[in-house]
Design a protein around this motif. Sequence first.
Motif: not given
Length: 498
Positions: A234-255
Amino acid sequence: SGSTHFDVVFDDHWGSASSNGSSVSKFGSPIWANVVTHRPRQILNMLELGCSVLYNDIDTAWIKPVFAALDSYGRHDLMLPDDNRHSQGTRSDYLSTCLMYFRPTANNQALLLGWAEKCKGETKNQHAFNIALSALKGKIDYVVLPETQFPPGVSAGTGTKEKLLESFGFWNVSEPANLARAHAATTTSADTHIEGCLAWNKTGSKRLALFVAGTPIRLQTNFIEHVMQPLVRDGHAVDLYLALTFENYASWTRHANSFVADPWFFGSNRTAMTNRLRENIAKLGPCAQLRELIVHDNVTIGSDGQPWLEKGRWWNRSTRHNFLSLFIMMRSLWSKAKQFEERSHNNYSHAMSLRDDVFWYGDLHLDQVLGHDSTCSSASRGCLYSAMCLKGSTYPTGPKIVTDYVLLVDRVVAHVFVDLYSQLLKPNGLAENVKNSEQFIMQLAVATHIKVVRLPQDKLPFQRLGRRTTFNGTIEICLHKVCTPLGGKLRTAVRCAR
C-alpha cells in the motif's frame, strides 16, 4: 579513552612462504598466501585482548555504516556471509572469510585455533575455515548475513561481479548522478537502509514501527504476510522490532502451558530461527526491515519491578511475572526504535504492538484503519486503535477496558502505550486502581486525553491462537483467546480450552 595499535606479526614457521617485504603480493603469490593463512592468528590475538573484531577484505566498499547493521542481528559469536548462496539458491555451508565479525568469546577462540591449525601448509584459508567451523557445529552461535545487504564475493571476473552487485542495487558508478544520490542518502540516513524506500520521504506514506515480544512457544509469525506485506504493497514502510525469551513460563490459562513452538520455524536452533525471519522479511523489499531482534535466555526483573511483582493487584504472582517480562522486553525494543529515529533523522508516523500469539487471517490495511474515525485525523495526539470483541469472546470489550491484543497509536503518544513498563511503575496510582492490563491501558488513554477507537473484525482480522500436539502426534492450531465474531478460515477452529 585512547587507542591501541596492533602490528601484524608474521611467524615464519607458520607461513607457507617468506614474508620478505620486497616480494610482490598478488592473488596466489607466496606473500599473499602468507597473509591469508595468518589471518586466524592475527584475529585470535585481538580476541584474547577482549576486543570484538570486524575483518573485511581490503577491496570491500561500504555504502552504509556497518556496525549498526550488524548489531540489528543481535548478539552472536560470529557473523559472516555465505559464499555460494547466490549461485545455488540455498544455504551452502561454504561460508565466506572475506567478511567476518567476531565477538571475544571462548567459542570463537576455539574456532580460530582450529582454523589456524587447518591453515598449516595451505595457500588459502576459506576451505580450512569451513572445516574448523564444521568441527564445532552446535557450539558456535553464528548468523549467516543476508545477501541483500552483504553480497558474496564468489563471482570471478570484474564484469560478473558488477552484474551481481547491480542485481542488489550496489553498483551504480556508471551514472555519476546516481552515485551522488547514493552518497547523499548514506550520509544523511546513517545505518538506516531507508534510502531505497520511497515511503520514508513520500508525502502521505506512513512509517510503522511494529513491536512484538513474547516466547517462541507462542509466537505466530504470519504478521509478515498479513501486516508487513500489505503495508509495503500500500506504499508504506514498516520496521519490525522483535524480542523473545526462552525462559519457562506458567500461563494464566492452564491450557496454554501445553502449547508447542512452530516446528518449521523453531525446529533447529536460534540461528536458523533468525535466518528464516530475515529471509522472509527480505523478500518484501527495502520498505520492510527486521530492525531489531533481541533474544533472551531469561528476562531479569530489577529492583524497581520487585514491589509490584510481589504485591501488585493484577492476577497472581506468576502472571504478573509474565507481564513484567513482556513489558521489559517492550521497553527495550522501544529504546531501540528511538535510537534508530535519532540515527536516521526520521521518525515513525505510527507504532503498533502485538501479542506474540496473534494470528492474522486477513490483511491489515492501515489507511482503512486510520480512516475509520474521521475525527482522529484532526486530533493533535491521534487516536488509540484496538479491537472490538463482542459477546461470546473470551473477554468481551467493555466501556472501561481496552482490548490489548493489538494496539495501534500515533507516534506522538507511542511512548505511553509501547513502553508500558515505565507507565506501570509511575507513582501516579493508575496501576494500583485497576485489576488488569486492559483496565490499565484504558486509564492511560483517559489520563493522556487519547480517544479510543474500537475496530470491527474486518479492520483487524486476527485471533489469538496456540499450537498443541494431538493424540496422534500431529500439531493443530486452536483458539486461545477468542475475539468474536470469528472470521475467515477460523470459523471452524476448535477452542484450546477443553
